[in-house]
Motif scaffolding. Structure first.
Motif, PDB file in Angstrom:
ATOM      1  N   SER A 117      38.000  36.173  40.104  1.00 27.87           N
ATOM      2  CA  SER A 117      37.046  37.213  40.345  1.00 27.87           C
ATOM      3  C   SER A 117      37.747  38.111  41.078  1.00 27.87           C
ATOM      4  CB  SER A 117      35.830  36.709  41.127  1.00 27.87           C
ATOM      5  OG  SER A 117      34.916  37.551  41.702  1.00 27.87           O
ATOM      6  N   GLU A 133      36.285  40.259  43.262  1.00 29.46           N
ATOM      7  CA  GLU A 133      35.700  40.664  44.381  1.00 29.46           C
ATOM      8  C   GLU A 133      35.969  39.420  45.561  1.00 29.46           C
ATOM      9  OE1 GLU A 133      33.836  40.453  41.649  1.00 29.46           O
ATOM     10  OE2 GLU A 133      33.875  42.667  41.414  1.00 29.46           O
ATOM     11  N   SER A 134      35.968  38.097  45.052  1.00 30.64           N
ATOM     12  CA  SER A 134      36.282  36.852  45.727  1.00 30.64           C
ATOM     13  C   SER A 134      37.566  36.529  46.159  1.00 30.64           C
ATOM     14  CB  SER A 134      35.555  35.709  45.341  1.00 30.64           C
ATOM     15  OG  SER A 134      36.243  35.411  44.210  1.00 30.64           O
ATOM     16  N   TRP A 145      43.797  44.367  40.366  1.00 30.84           N
ATOM     17  CA  TRP A 145      43.345  44.574  38.918  1.00 30.84           C
ATOM     18  C   TRP A 145      44.206  44.418  37.930  1.00 30.84           C
ATOM     19  CZ3 TRP A 145      45.046  47.834  35.231  1.00 30.84           C
ATOM     20  CH2 TRP A 145      45.875  49.013  35.670  1.00 30.84           C
ATOM     21  N   GLY A 200      40.164  39.070  46.144  1.00 39.46           N
ATOM     22  CA  GLY A 200      41.088  40.307  46.536  1.00 39.46           C
ATOM     23  C   GLY A 200      42.414  40.579  45.678  1.00 39.46           C
TER      24      GLY A 200
END
Length: 96
Positions: free
Chosen positions: A48, A50-51, A56, A53
């Motif tokens: 993830s 978001e979790s 991409w 960091g």
């Protein structure tokens, strides 16, 4: 000629065999891929953005590799289940 009950039972048995094989293969791939990522990158895979960091680019590589591996293993698991079905019953598995 086979009865409707026999057909239904055969279909359900094949569905259970195929699903069980696919689930076991998916679990093995997930464990193997995560372990390989940790071995090569020395960190957990980016599950993830978001979790963790993660960048991409890493997430994109992870998604591509895991998707490709999951697809290949799914095909191989289904083929293995079909071969086991044929060896056991002497007939090809029911159509999906």
């Amino acid at each position: 000629m086979r009865s409707l009950l026999e057909d239904w039972t055969t279909d359900k048995a094949w569905t259970l065999l195929a699903a069980g094989t696919a689930a076991a293969a998916a679990a093995a791939v997930r464990i193997g891929l995560r372990g390989s990522w940790r071995l090569v990158r020395r960190e957990d895979p980016p599950l993830s953005l978001e979790s963790t960091g993660a960048r991409w680019q890493e997430a994109l590589v992870w998604a591509g590799v895991s998707g490709l591996a999951a697809g290949c293993v799914r095909v191989l698991a289904r083929e293995g289940a079909a071969r086991a079905w044929y060896r056991t019953t002497g007939r090809r598995p029911p159509a999906a």
